[in-house]
Design an enzyme around this catalytic site. Structure first.
Site, mmCIF file in Angstrom:
data_model
loop_
_atom_site.group_PDB
_atom_site.id
_atom_site.type_symbol
_atom_site.label_atom_id
_atom_site.label_comp_id
_atom_site.label_asym_id
_atom_site.label_seq_id
_atom_site.Cartn_x
_atom_site.Cartn_y
_atom_site.Cartn_z
ATOM 1 N N PHE A 332 39.876 34.672 -37.452
ATOM 2 C CA PHE A 332 39.181 33.486 -37.419
ATOM 3 C C PHE A 332 39.959 32.502 -38.571
ATOM 4 O O PHE A 332 39.592 32.774 -39.599
ATOM 5 C CB PHE A 332 37.887 33.387 -37.307
ATOM 6 C CG PHE A 332 37.074 32.217 -37.240
ATOM 7 C CD1 PHE A 332 37.549 31.122 -36.978
ATOM 8 C CD2 PHE A 332 35.675 32.429 -37.456
ATOM 9 C CE1 PHE A 332 36.785 30.158 -36.651
ATOM 10 C CE2 PHE A 332 34.940 31.186 -37.312
ATOM 11 C CZ PHE A 332 35.577 30.179 -36.944
ATOM 12 N N CYS A 333 40.431 31.195 -38.038
ATOM 13 C CA CYS A 333 40.886 30.470 -39.082
ATOM 14 C C CYS A 333 41.809 30.883 -40.015
ATOM 15 O O CYS A 333 42.810 31.581 -39.413
ATOM 16 C CB CYS A 333 39.819 29.652 -39.649
ATOM 17 S SG CYS A 333 40.125 28.387 -41.056
ATOM 18 N N VAL A 334 41.779 30.798 -41.169
ATOM 19 C CA VAL A 334 42.715 31.454 -42.362
ATOM 20 C C VAL A 334 42.807 33.186 -42.037
ATOM 21 O O VAL A 334 43.797 33.762 -42.425
ATOM 22 C CB VAL A 334 42.393 31.227 -43.691
ATOM 23 C CG1 VAL A 334 40.987 31.652 -44.275
ATOM 24 C CG2 VAL A 334 43.596 31.563 -44.694
ATOM 25 N N GLY A 336 42.652 34.691 -39.121
ATOM 26 C CA GLY A 336 43.796 34.529 -38.298
ATOM 27 C C GLY A 336 45.063 34.589 -38.725
ATOM 28 O O GLY A 336 46.158 35.262 -38.364
ATOM 29 N N LEU A 360 41.424 32.969 -33.308
ATOM 30 C CA LEU A 360 40.286 31.630 -33.098
ATOM 31 C C LEU A 360 40.822 30.617 -34.074
ATOM 32 O O LEU A 360 40.759 30.965 -35.298
ATOM 33 C CB LEU A 360 38.832 32.429 -33.230
ATOM 34 C CG LEU A 360 38.446 33.779 -32.560
ATOM 35 C CD1 LEU A 360 37.247 34.225 -32.811
ATOM 36 C CD2 LEU A 360 38.791 33.417 -30.993
#
Length: 599
Positions: A332-334, A336, A360
């Site tokens: 998720f975000c960083v 990811g 994500l």
């Protein structure tokens, strides 16, 4: 700079066309600007949270994520004179209507602008004039910005600063010009003003604006409550294994890599909106990384440390506990971005330990990072390079404040008005509680992230970066990947996330969710909210993909669950206990790292 919007008295000094008389609006604009600068001064202090003093102690360094200086730009004198003359005429028309008793002219408001919802802004001439004059002046500033002659990056920064300035000087942000706040002060006998001052002092002391009633939440009590155990711990992470709720589970476990600038429980809020609880209910053995809120003694950790001691270590532990050669992953975000880098390292090592990946709201191509890019520059990073590489930490609250400023009316001024002008306590909201629960980052890790990705955009270039001793080539990531972006994301623009489909080597599924960076992800299906788009044909152009996409009502979670089930492997009996002989349960979830508070 030959012309600055901040120096509004210059506007009045421009020679107008014959027959146009001078008005008082430049002086009114100057008063608004002065007040705006006062708010901005306090806001900047709150953003840094005292970090400048801490930096001198060698512990915390300023991120540089403060409102950038107004960049140099030039406006054609003829165009400047023309626009100033036109707006003078419009301002004169406002005053003429007042003098004639007709009330101020109506200036169109932006759709969804809730700042002027009170009837007084429409029905009382004084407030109606303030609103109309402000909106007219806002249009003037934006048109000036459009006229500025500069390169695209400078114009983007200029437009961003102009919008920040316009939002700051809104009459709704000041007690003397906010009819709701004045009425509340009168009705409460001044008690609202007293409480507002107290709220301001409290928020200034903690260095951030309260966005929610923080007394309403507690991690482990009504947040991060999905049952589980910490099964691995090192100096950087705790790894949580969640207890099964189904009699059988997929053979391959599911490892989640959350963002490291906030706490992991964004994906495990209350029982009704926990992605973790949902995934467990689908039959997955879920593991979650809980990142450390970096203390001073860990300030020298690098990006490679976050890979080796974080994502890669968690992959090994999850495989061992589940007795599975391969696992499934979610970033998720960083988180990811870290996951993608870890997968590239595994590919370079010829160790296929991961069967699938879900990214994500993740950016791998940083060519267009959105508005956050205005905060990042080579000069500001170079000025902090020595301190960062020496182990100074980045304060998570500074990053959170910068992200909030990307939606200033919603995430800044809304709370300035409510908390300070009206003396109110903001309502309890779990997402905003999590948003304020940030974590520090080590300087070398942050430096590499900003330099290599945001500034140089090297991750997308095969072999351009070396991580954990391996040349990084995203094309070698051959696992099936589910890529989710969200349409109104102000941190990872969805079109930038879409570029991921051209970087990875495996079969890709791209899904676009409605709403923003957080609300678009945390969208449980039982609430029947929002929608998402799918299109199996991944075209080169993001907008072309969307134009051909099918819209589905509700949450994307069931769509992902169906996709993920294809990669889970055969079912087997759910484990009777957490951990293994090698990795025994150490403590119940949510563990200790998630609650650490460090200076």
């Amino acid at each position: 700079m030959r012309y600055e919007m901040r120096k509004s008295k210059k506007i009045g000094a421009i020679r107008a066309k014959p027959g146009v008389q001078a008005t008082q609006w430049p002086e009114l604009a100057e008063e608004w600007q002065t007040a705006g600068r006062e708010w901005a001064s306090w806001w900047s202090s709150a953003v840094t949270g005292g970090s400048a003093d801490a930096a001198r102690r060698g512990s915390i360094v300023d991120t540089g994520l403060v409102l950038p200086a107004l960049p140099a730009a030039w406006i054609q004198p003829e165009a400047l004179a023309d626009i100033t003359w036109r707006y003078r005429q419009r301002f004169e028309a406002l005053w003429s209507r007042i003098v004639d008793g007709g009330g101020p002219l109506s200036v169109p408001e932006a759709e969804g602008d809730r700042r002027f919802a009170a009837k007084a802004w429409r029905e009382q001439p004084y407030f109606a004039l303030l609103k109309s004059a402000y909106l007219l002046y806002s249009d003037y500033v934006r048109e000036l910005t459009d006229l500025a002659q500069a390169d695209p990056d400078t114009k983007k920064k200029l437009a961003f600063v102009a919008d920040q300035y316009i939002n700051a000087i809104a009459p709704s942000n000041y007690l003397a010009t906010n009819p709701d706040a004045l009425r509340l002060a009168l009705d409460s006998g001044g008690a609202s003003i007293v409480q507002g001052a107290s709220n301001l002092i409290t928020d200034a002391q903690r260095g951030r604006i309260a966005m929610t009633d923080e007394t309403a939440f507690e991690v482990g009590r009504n947040l991060a409550t999905t049952p589980g155990s910490v099964v691995f711990k090192n100096e950087l992470i705790e790894l949580i294994q969640y207890a099964p709720t189904t009699p059988t589970v997929f053979r391959r476990p599911l490892l989640i890599v959350p963002p490291c600038i906030n706490k992991y429980y964004i994906l495990d809020l209350g029982p009704e909106n926990s992605f973790v609880r949902y995934a467990v209910a689908q039959g997955h053995t879920v593991f979650m990384i809980s990142w450390r809120n970096i203390p001073a003694e860990l300030g020298n950790l690098t990006w490679d440390d976050y890979l080796e001691r974080g994502a890669l270590a968690a992959i090994d532990v999850a495989r061992e506990i589940a007795s599975s050669k391969t696992i499934n992953t979610v970033g998720f975000c960083v988180g990811g971005t870290l996951l993608a880098c870890a997968l590239a390292v595994l590919a370079a090592r010829h160790t296929p330990y991961v069967a699938s990946a879900t990214l994500l709201t993740t950016m791998l191509d940083f060519a267009d990072p959105g508005d956050i890019g205005v905060y990042i520059s080579r000069d500001s990073l170079a000025a902090r390079e020595r301190a960062l590489l020496a182990g100074a930490r980045i304060q998570g609250s500074e990053l959170a404040s910068a992200f909030a400023s990307l939606r200033p009316n919603e995430l800044v001024w809304n709370y300035v008005v409510g908390n300070y002008l009206k003396g109110q306590t903001p309502p309890a909201f779990d997402l905003l509680y999590w948003n304020s629960d940030s974590a520090n980052l080590p300087g070398p890790m942050y430096f590499s992230y900003v330099r290599d990705m945001y500034l140089n955009n090297r991750l997308r270039e095969p072999g351009a970066l070396t991580m954990s001793g391996q040349a990084i080539d995203l094309r070698r990531i051959s696992v099936p990947t589910y890529v989710l972006a969200t349409h109104d994301d102000h941190i990872v623009p969805w079109r930038s996330a879409y570029k991921t489909i051209g970087l990875l080597g495996g079969d890709l599924t791209f899904v676009l969710g409605a709403s923003g960076h957080i609300a678009g992800v945390v969208n449980p299906p039982q609430k029947h909210r929002r929608n998402f788009w799918t299109n199996e044909l991944l075209t080169d152009d993001a907008d072309d993909w969307l134009s051909r996409a099918a819209m589905h009502p509700g949450s994307w979670w069931p769509h992902w669950s169906a996709w993920q089930a294809k990669h889970g492997g055969p079912r087997r009996p759910a484990p009777a206990s957490a951990g293994s002989d090698r990795h025994r349960a150490l403590a119940p979830a949510p563990g200790s790292y998630v609650s650490e508070r460090v200076a």
